[in-house]
Design a protein around this motif. Structure first.
Motif, PDB file in Angstrom:
ATOM      1  N   TYR A  68      58.601  29.629  50.293  1.00 62.53           N
ATOM      2  CA  TYR A  68      57.923  30.326  51.266  1.00 62.53           C
ATOM      3  C   TYR A  68      56.422  30.554  51.163  1.00 62.53           C
ATOM      4  CZ  TYR A  68      62.768  31.541  52.805  1.00 62.53           C
ATOM      5  OH  TYR A  68      63.881  31.197  53.445  1.00 62.53           O
ATOM      6  N   GLU A 598      59.310  37.020  58.128  1.00 67.08           N
ATOM      7  CA  GLU A 598      57.554  36.858  58.345  1.00 67.08           C
ATOM      8  C   GLU A 598      57.304  35.711  59.330  1.00 67.08           C
ATOM      9  OE1 GLU A 598      56.215  36.207  54.197  1.00 67.08           O
ATOM     10  OE2 GLU A 598      56.701  34.282  54.192  1.00 67.08           O
ATOM     11  N   SER A 599      58.239  34.590  59.390  1.00 67.63           N
ATOM     12  CA  SER A 599      57.892  33.548  60.337  1.00 67.63           C
ATOM     13  C   SER A 599      58.546  33.566  61.782  1.00 67.63           C
ATOM     14  CB  SER A 599      58.236  32.300  59.695  1.00 67.63           C
ATOM     15  OG  SER A 599      57.459  32.192  58.495  1.00 67.63           O
ATOM     16  N   VAL A 602      56.303  33.128  64.412  1.00 64.48           N
ATOM     17  CA  VAL A 602      55.809  31.504  64.556  1.00 64.48           C
ATOM     18  C   VAL A 602      56.956  30.844  65.403  1.00 64.48           C
ATOM     19  CG1 VAL A 602      55.520  29.606  63.224  1.00 64.48           C
ATOM     20  CG2 VAL A 602      54.524  31.543  62.288  1.00 64.48           C
ATOM     21  N   VAL A 640      50.102  28.623  61.644  1.00 62.63           N
ATOM     22  CA  VAL A 640      50.943  28.262  60.528  1.00 62.63           C
ATOM     23  C   VAL A 640      50.602  27.062  59.834  1.00 62.63           C
ATOM     24  CG1 VAL A 640      52.742  27.132  61.593  1.00 62.63           C
ATOM     25  CG2 VAL A 640      53.325  28.583  59.633  1.00 62.63           C
ATOM     26  N   THR A 644      55.257  25.177  56.241  1.00 65.96           N
ATOM     27  CA  THR A 644      56.075  25.963  56.446  1.00 65.96           C
ATOM     28  C   THR A 644      56.652  25.647  57.977  1.00 65.96           C
ATOM     29  OG1 THR A 644      55.151  27.716  55.620  1.00 65.96           O
ATOM     30  CG2 THR A 644      56.282  28.375  57.544  1.00 65.96           C
ATOM     31  N   ILE A 648      60.583  25.049  59.346  1.00 72.12           N
ATOM     32  CA  ILE A 648      61.055  25.680  60.383  1.00 72.12           C
ATOM     33  C   ILE A 648      61.835  24.953  61.256  1.00 72.12           C
ATOM     34  CG2 ILE A 648      60.201  27.159  62.390  1.00 72.12           C
ATOM     35  CD1 ILE A 648      58.234  28.672  60.790  1.00 72.12           C
TER      36      ILE A 648
END
Length: 753
Positions: A68, A598-599, A602, A640, A644, A648
């Protein structure tokens, strides 16, 4: 190295009272220098190392950083991060030791600027200890006795190497019966002892001798009793250059020596070493008799003081390298074993074989829940075959058993023959499901350790040790990772010489391997045991128990946020662990993926960008839109980093995916094979059980695993077996040779012809 460690222990009390505290500026400068050296030694970019060190110092775990914080570290992987962590700790310990040695020498009023500079510049602990050696408080030695007798000036006279003079005449001046110097010969010997110790303590000399010993030393071994039959017979009369000695032979020889079977010596061309020391010490023009005394002193210094010490150091260093290598092999094998694909959807009968005490049986359902335990006696000396068949057939029919799992311990092959016969009879009798019933033999290493543990007693308080072992054998097929984490990693037998290495180092390394595997797969918080949860990044054993207790008291977790209500699970722990936790019962599909909360925002932006609804996750249109996406092009637009976003997208493409399911399934059997059935050239399918330096052991369905020697792994040159095979691999092999007397089978992976 062992000697160095002993010195450190001897000085713990001495150094505890005067530790040097650094100012913030000094600490920052030291940190910068350490990061620079770590970067250089590991050949990693300075910026990446600096970011990784900062994240580690903030209390972040390696799995969390690797998964992460890719933008910050430039996508350093777990292995690189662990190397940084280890090197960082070594460098910090090194700097601490430098300050300590400087302080200890300074307290003796013997610290020069030249010496301080040499200590500060030292890159290894051994260099620091060599520099400190002359100033270290020693136990009583021949040199210290000579100094007490006032012979230091005589030693200095010899070292001044006068062009004229006779040592014995000069020594006569120091005869003093009151001080224990009865004759000139005694005085001269005492002075030579002082010089010998100075030579032995010289850092430059020791470094040269150590390097020369390693480069040119030959290790020789011989049997203490050649008539004794042992596994060390190849070493009864053996020699090999030390620097060419492979790790597995180093550890084997060490064990043979430790067990008092072998006598080991290190032969070094001593003449070359004495010539070097002579050139360093003796000057041209020195009086002949003085020169003779110095040459004799050099001989004594090397033979009595330097050689034994350097031999210990060199062999110790060789052993450390061999241990690191062995731990590395064990780690690779363990990771591959832990990541074996789970066999889901079947009721399993676990069998812990035995002779006299009978085979313990345990039936577990598709989720691993224990349904029933029993014991049968189909093997010698009881041979109650009909009774055992009736019992096991009853269990199979009652619970719909689809797989039988047999541990590979004592009586495993006799039990296998019985089970294979039972399956055959069921087919003949056309019993329900007979055609689907199969068996497999699994490595039961560690099952007995687990079954006798406090953890097993808490899990199955009403079962005896052997019954618990049968449950473990059954479950390790259903989910190897979930079951094997209950066992002390070093008890899982997939290494070589694991009992001969530093157990502390082995435990630390293997713990990291298990942690890596657990976080790679992810953990279902509603089914995971405390043992499994304890390996999730950021979670310790206490927190793991608290999670399970909370689950038992309040019911299943319905989303990831509920973890925040668990006692003693703080914000930092939540941040570190939550991405590796899966909550299948959650209404939010992202809680079932490796995507960190936390994403989540996103993901919302990504769906809006593509015109997708999160509710369509897993559908073909959703996958098609993601597959056509170019993360590097839109990452900045949705705020982002590209690494990452790639992770995702990968998680959204395969929601709920278990990475282990991509590996080949294990080989199941319905009939038994014996060593007598084998003939050279026969083609077989097998499973790699263990990988070692000289080859791989493959289970081909007979009592003992066959060996594929490293030379038979491929038609091309193989540097190490791990470059070709891994534990759990399904491989095609051909029989090379069969030794019925010793029960050994040689195999090849090189297709005949």
């Amino acid at each position: 190295m062992a000697e160095t460690k002993q010195r450190l222990k001897d000085e713990e009390a001495e150094g505890a009272s005067g530790k040097i505290e650094l100012t913030p500026e000094e600490r920052a400068a030291e940190q910068a220098a350490i990061v620079k050296r770590v970067s250089a030694e590991l050949n990693l970019p300075h910026g990446k190392v600096k970011a990784a060190v900062s994240l580690l110092d903030e209390g972040n775990t390696i799995p969390f950083i690797a998964r992460y914080r890719k933008e910050m570290t430039g996508e350093l992987d777990e292995n690189e991060l662990r190397s940084i962590e280890e090197k960082l700790q070594y460098m910090r310990n090194l700097e601490t030791r430098k300050r300590e040695v400087v302080r200890l020498i300074d307290e003796q009023d013997k610290l020069t600027e030249e010496l301080r500079g040499a200590i500060v510049a030292a890159a290894k602990l051994q260099e620091i200890e060599d520099l400190y050696r002359p100033y270290r408080q020693k136990r009583k030695t021949r040199a210290s006795v000579a100094r007490e007798r006032g012979l230091e000036p005589l030693a200095q006279w010899l070292l001044s190497q006068p062009r004229q003079g006779e040592p014995l005449k000069e020594a006569a001046r120091y005869v003093d019966a009151g001080k224990g110097v009865d004759a000139a010969e005694d005085a001269l010997q005492g002075a030579m002892d002082i010089i010998a110790e100075q030579l032995a303590d010289d850092a430059k000399t020791r470094a040269w001798v150590r390097r020369y010993t390693f480069d040119h030393g030959v290790l020789r071994t011989e049997a203490k009793d050649a008539s004794q039959e042992t596994v060390y017979e190849m070493y009864y009369s053996y020699q090999e250059p030390l620097k060419k000695l492979p790790p597995h032979r180093t550890l084997a020889i060490n064990r043979g020596e430790r067990e008092d079977v072998l006598r080991v010596a290190l032969d070094v061309p001593a003449d070359k070493i004495r010539d070097y020391m002579d050139r360093q010490l003796v000057r041209v023009g020195t009086a002949p008799e003085v020169r003779a005394a110095l040459v004799a002193t050099i001989e004594d210094a090397y033979k009595r003081l330097i050689a034994p010490s350097v031999e210990r150091e060199v062999r110790g260093e060789q052993t450390e390298k061999a241990e690191e290598h062995a731990i590395g092999i064990f780690s690779a094998n363990l990771r591959n074993l832990l990541l074996q694909p789970p066999v889901r959807g079947s009721v399993v009968l676990g069998v812990d074989p035995a002779f006299r005490t009978g085979c313990k049986l345990a039936v577990v359902d598709e989720t691993g829940k224990l349904l029933e335990v029993a014991v049968s006696y189909p093997t010698p000396p009881n041979n109650k075959v009909a009774e055992a068949e009736k019992l096991i057939n009853g269990l199979i029919d009652r619970y719909g058993v689809g797989l039988i799992v047999i541990g590979n311990g004592t009586a495993s092959r006799e039990t296998e023959q019985f089970i294979a016969g039972l399956i055959g009879k069921r087919k003949t009798d056309k019993k329900a499901g007979a055609g689907d019933l199969k068996y497999i033999i699994v490595n039961e290493a560690g099952a007995s350790v687990y079954s006798a543990s406090k953890l097993a007693a808490e899990e199955f308080p009403k079962l005896d040790v052997a019954e618990r072992s049968a449950v473990s054998i059954a479950r390790r097929l259903q989910d190897p990772l979930a079951e094997l984490v209950k066992i002390e990693p070093k008890a899982i037998g997939v290494g070589q010489y694991q009992h001969d290495v530093s157990q502390k180092r082995l435990e630390e390394t293997l713990g990291g391997v298990v942690e890596s595997a657990v976080n790679h797969v992810g953990v279902d918080v509603n089914t995971a045991s405390p043992s499994l949860l304890a390996y999730v990044a950021g979670i310790n054993a206490t927190t793991a128990k608290n999670i399970v207790k909370f689950r038992e008291e309040t019911g299943v977790f319905t989303d990831r946020k509920m973890l925040q209500k668990v006692p003693r699970l703080g914000a930092k722990t939540y941040e570190q662990c939550i991405g590796f936790i899966r909550v299948p019962e959650s209404a939010n599909p992202l809680d079932r993926t490796p995507i960190h909360p936390e994403s989540y925002a996103v993901v919302d932006k990504l769906c809006a960008e593509l015109g997708l609804k999160l509710g369509g996750l897993g559908s073909e249109p959703f996958r098609a839109a993601l597959a056509a996406l170019k993360p590097d092009e839109i990452a900045a637009r949705i705020g982002v980093g590209a690494p990452t976003l790639r992770d995702i997208v990968d998680s959204l493409l395969r929601p709920g995916r278990d990475p282990r399911e991509e590996l080949p399934a294990p080989i199941f059997h319905t009939d038994v094979l014996s060593i007598e059935d084998l003939t050279p050239g026969m083609e077989l399918q097998g499973t790699v059980r263990n990988v070692i330096d000289f080859g791989a052991f493959v289970d081909i369905g007979i009592k003992n695993d066959g060996l594929v020697h490293i030379s038979q792994l491929s038609g091309k040159f193989v540097k190490h077996p791990l470059d070709v095979v891994a534990v759990g691999d399904t491989v095609t092999v051909w029989v090379l040779n069969v030794d019925l007397k010793k029960g050994r089978v040689g195999l090849t992976m090189r297709k005949p012809g």
